[in-house]
Design a protein around this motif. Structure first.
Motif, PDB file in Angstrom:
ATOM      1  N   HIS A 151       0.806  -1.217   0.000  1.00  0.00           N
ATOM      2  CA  HIS A 151       0.000   0.000   0.000  1.00  0.00           C
ATOM      3  C   HIS A 151       0.840   1.268   0.000  1.00  0.00           C
ATOM      4  O   HIS A 151       1.800   1.397   0.765  1.00  0.00           O
ATOM      5  CB  HIS A 151      -0.875  -0.011   1.266  1.00  0.00           C
ATOM      6  CG  HIS A 151      -1.616   1.270   1.523  1.00  0.00           C
ATOM      7  ND1 HIS A 151      -0.996   2.423   1.976  1.00  0.00           N
ATOM      8  CD2 HIS A 151      -2.933   1.567   1.423  1.00  0.00           C
ATOM      9  CE1 HIS A 151      -1.890   3.368   2.127  1.00  0.00           C
ATOM     10  NE2 HIS A 151      -3.066   2.889   1.799  1.00  0.00           N
ATOM     11  N   ARG A 152       0.455   2.207  -0.857  1.00  0.00           N
ATOM     12  CA  ARG A 152       0.899   3.593  -0.746  1.00  0.00           C
ATOM     13  C   ARG A 152      -0.022   4.464  -1.603  1.00  0.00           C
ATOM     14  O   ARG A 152      -0.649   3.982  -2.553  1.00  0.00           O
ATOM     15  CB  ARG A 152       2.360   3.791  -1.184  1.00  0.00           C
ATOM     16  CG  ARG A 152       2.624   3.493  -2.652  1.00  0.00           C
ATOM     17  CD  ARG A 152       4.015   3.931  -3.064  1.00  0.00           C
ATOM     18  NE  ARG A 152       4.154   5.378  -3.055  1.00  0.00           N
ATOM     19  CZ  ARG A 152       3.811   6.155  -4.092  1.00  0.00           C
ATOM     20  NH1 ARG A 152       3.283   5.629  -5.192  1.00  0.00           N
ATOM     21  NH2 ARG A 152       3.972   7.461  -4.029  1.00  0.00           N
ATOM     22  N   HIS A 153      -0.069   5.750  -1.266  1.00  0.00           N
ATOM     23  CA  HIS A 153      -0.852   6.725  -2.014  1.00  0.00           C
ATOM     24  C   HIS A 153       0.085   7.753  -2.647  1.00  0.00           C
ATOM     25  O   HIS A 153       1.248   7.883  -2.233  1.00  0.00           O
ATOM     26  CB  HIS A 153      -1.839   7.441  -1.091  1.00  0.00           C
ATOM     27  CG  HIS A 153      -2.974   6.580  -0.644  1.00  0.00           C
ATOM     28  ND1 HIS A 153      -3.870   6.988   0.321  1.00  0.00           N
ATOM     29  CD2 HIS A 153      -3.378   5.336  -1.024  1.00  0.00           C
ATOM     30  CE1 HIS A 153      -4.770   6.047   0.518  1.00  0.00           C
ATOM     31  NE2 HIS A 153      -4.486   5.031  -0.284  1.00  0.00           N
ATOM     32  N   PRO A 154      -0.389   8.509  -3.637  1.00  0.00           N
ATOM     33  CA  PRO A 154       0.440   9.574  -4.217  1.00  0.00           C
ATOM     34  C   PRO A 154       0.960  10.521  -3.142  1.00  0.00           C
ATOM     35  O   PRO A 154       0.238  10.877  -2.205  1.00  0.00           O
ATOM     36  CB  PRO A 154      -0.527  10.291  -5.168  1.00  0.00           C
ATOM     37  CG  PRO A 154      -1.542   9.251  -5.528  1.00  0.00           C
ATOM     38  CD  PRO A 154      -1.720   8.420  -4.296  1.00  0.00           C
ATOM     39  N   GLY A 155       2.234  10.923  -3.276  1.00  0.00           N
ATOM     40  CA  GLY A 155       2.843  11.816  -2.317  1.00  0.00           C
ATOM     41  C   GLY A 155       3.450  11.130  -1.120  1.00  0.00           C
ATOM     42  O   GLY A 155       4.131  11.770  -0.316  1.00  0.00           O
ATOM     43  N   GLU A 156       3.218   9.836  -0.982  1.00  0.00           N
ATOM     44  CA  GLU A 156       3.791   9.077   0.121  1.00  0.00           C
ATOM     45  C   GLU A 156       5.116   8.458  -0.312  1.00  0.00           C
ATOM     46  O   GLU A 156       5.414   8.377  -1.523  1.00  0.00           O
ATOM     47  CB  GLU A 156       2.816   7.989   0.576  1.00  0.00           C
ATOM     48  CG  GLU A 156       1.535   8.546   1.164  1.00  0.00           C
ATOM     49  CD  GLU A 156       0.601   7.468   1.688  1.00  0.00           C
ATOM     50  OE1 GLU A 156      -0.443   7.841   2.232  1.00  0.00           O
ATOM     51  OE2 GLU A 156       0.922   6.266   1.553  1.00  0.00           O
ATOM     52  N   PRO A 157       5.942   8.024   0.643  1.00  0.00           N
ATOM     53  CA  PRO A 157       7.200   7.365   0.274  1.00  0.00           C
ATOM     54  C   PRO A 157       6.941   6.157  -0.632  1.00  0.00           C
ATOM     55  O   PRO A 157       5.912   5.501  -0.518  1.00  0.00           O
ATOM     56  CB  PRO A 157       7.796   6.947   1.617  1.00  0.00           C
ATOM     57  CG  PRO A 157       6.680   7.036   2.601  1.00  0.00           C
ATOM     58  CD  PRO A 157       5.759   8.084   2.095  1.00  0.00           C
ATOM     59  N   LYS A 158       7.888   5.919  -1.533  1.00  0.00           N
ATOM     60  CA  LYS A 158       7.669   4.933  -2.591  1.00  0.00           C
ATOM     61  C   LYS A 158       8.299   3.587  -2.271  1.00  0.00           C
ATOM     62  O   LYS A 158       9.309   3.496  -1.584  1.00  0.00           O
ATOM     63  CB  LYS A 158       8.247   5.464  -3.911  1.00  0.00           C
ATOM     64  CG  LYS A 158       7.560   6.726  -4.404  1.00  0.00           C
ATOM     65  CD  LYS A 158       8.146   7.196  -5.732  1.00  0.00           C
ATOM     66  CE  LYS A 158       7.419   8.433  -6.252  1.00  0.00           C
ATOM     67  NZ  LYS A 158       7.965   8.893  -7.553  1.00  0.00           N
ATOM     68  N   TYR A 159       7.679   2.554  -2.833  1.00  0.00           N
ATOM     69  CA  TYR A 159       8.286   1.233  -2.773  1.00  0.00           C
ATOM     70  C   TYR A 159       9.503   1.188  -3.692  1.00  0.00           C
ATOM     71  O   TYR A 159       9.506   1.780  -4.780  1.00  0.00           O
ATOM     72  CB  TYR A 159       7.289   0.163  -3.222  1.00  0.00           C
ATOM     73  CG  TYR A 159       6.315  -0.268  -2.153  1.00  0.00           C
ATOM     74  CD1 TYR A 159       6.684  -1.191  -1.177  1.00  0.00           C
ATOM     75  CD2 TYR A 159       5.023   0.244  -2.123  1.00  0.00           C
ATOM     76  CE1 TYR A 159       5.782  -1.597  -0.206  1.00  0.00           C
ATOM     77  CE2 TYR A 159       4.119  -0.156  -1.151  1.00  0.00           C
ATOM     78  CZ  TYR A 159       4.502  -1.077  -0.193  1.00  0.00           C
ATOM     79  OH  TYR A 159       3.614  -1.469   0.771  1.00  0.00           O
TER      80      TYR A 159
END
Length: 257
Positions: free
Chosen positions: A110-118
């Motif tokens: 899980h992640r959303h735009p603007g969050e740290p990336k995988y």
């Protein structure tokens, strides 16, 4: 449980032990499902127990690794009377699949735009996917559209991927449709917070065998999300599959060794 009625399973709910921003303990969830007939739930750790979603430049630390371990382990400890818990392991950039146990029933990614990336190009990512594939664990993937397409089309070959919210936070239902992802046999979906119109369109175009009921508790209300499905006046066989039968079939393929 009344043996004349099949169990209802919520395929998408959050349960926390560290994040106190929402009432989201197992006990909180149990209060919200009282009288609904829900007898099973797939629990995910809250995001803020896994990484700092408010820091786009988040750098992992031993403290955050310990926090993740505590959160994921907490889900394994839950055994409430009258409720079957299916713990999903929330994976992050340490790709700590060595922490997987036979009790884990899936993966949250899980992640959303603007969050740290995988870190998809990290060799540990590919190694983690190999282990997930070996264990035949389903992956609930909530990502931006471009990463969703890359993940499903390349990285996760041979892995069953569940796109939550009927794609609502993966670029949208129609964007997922335009990318051809709903057509793929290994791509499933859940109904959490999706509209009735999108659920109907999905069923008309893609059938019911890869669609599962979800509430997104605490952001969604389980009773209201369940009523949404029942208000569609589906055939009994279709409704039964969505409300639990498909989840049971998905779980039957998991390798618990």
């Amino acid at each position: 449980m009344n043996p004349d009625f099949p169990p209802i399973i919520d395929a998408h709910a959050h349960c926390g032990v560290l994040d106190k921003s929402w009432p989201q303990s197992c006990e909180d969830y149990e209060r919200h499902i009282d009288g609904t007939g829900i007898h099973g739930v797939a629990f995910f750790s809250p995001v803020y127990e896994i990484y700092d979603r408010y820091d786009a430049h988040f750098a992992d630390t031993p403290a955050w690794q310990a926090r993740r371990r505590q959160s994921n382990t907490h889900l394994l400890s839950l055994n409430p009377a009258g409720l079957s818990v299916f713990p999903y392991f929330f994976i992050w950039n340490d790709f700590a699949v060595e922490q997987l146990t036979p009790g884990h029933r899936g993966i949250k990614w899980h992640r959303h735009p603007g969050e740290p990336k995988y870190h998809y190009d990290d060799p540990r990512c590919l190694a983690a996917l190999d282990e997930i594939r070996r264990r035949r664990l389903p992956v609930v993937l909530e990502e931006e559209l471009e990463h969703t397409v890359r993940f499903i089309g390349g990285l996760a070959q041979g892995i069953r991927v569940i796109i939550p919210h009927l794609g609502g936070l993966n670029g949208g239902f129609r964007a997922i449709s335009a990318a051809g992802l709903w057509d793929l046999d290994h791509v499933w979906a859940d109904t959490a917070l999706a509209s009735r119109a999108e659920i109907r369109e999905y069923l008309q175009r893609y059938g019911h065998r890869r669609l599962m009921f979800g509430s997104d508790f605490p952001f969604g209300e389980p009773a209201e999300e369940l009523h949404k499905i029942r208000s569609l006046n589906l055939d009994d066989q279709v409704e039964t599959a969505i409300l639990g039968g498909n989840f049971k079939r998905l779980q039957a393929a998991v390798d618990h060794r």
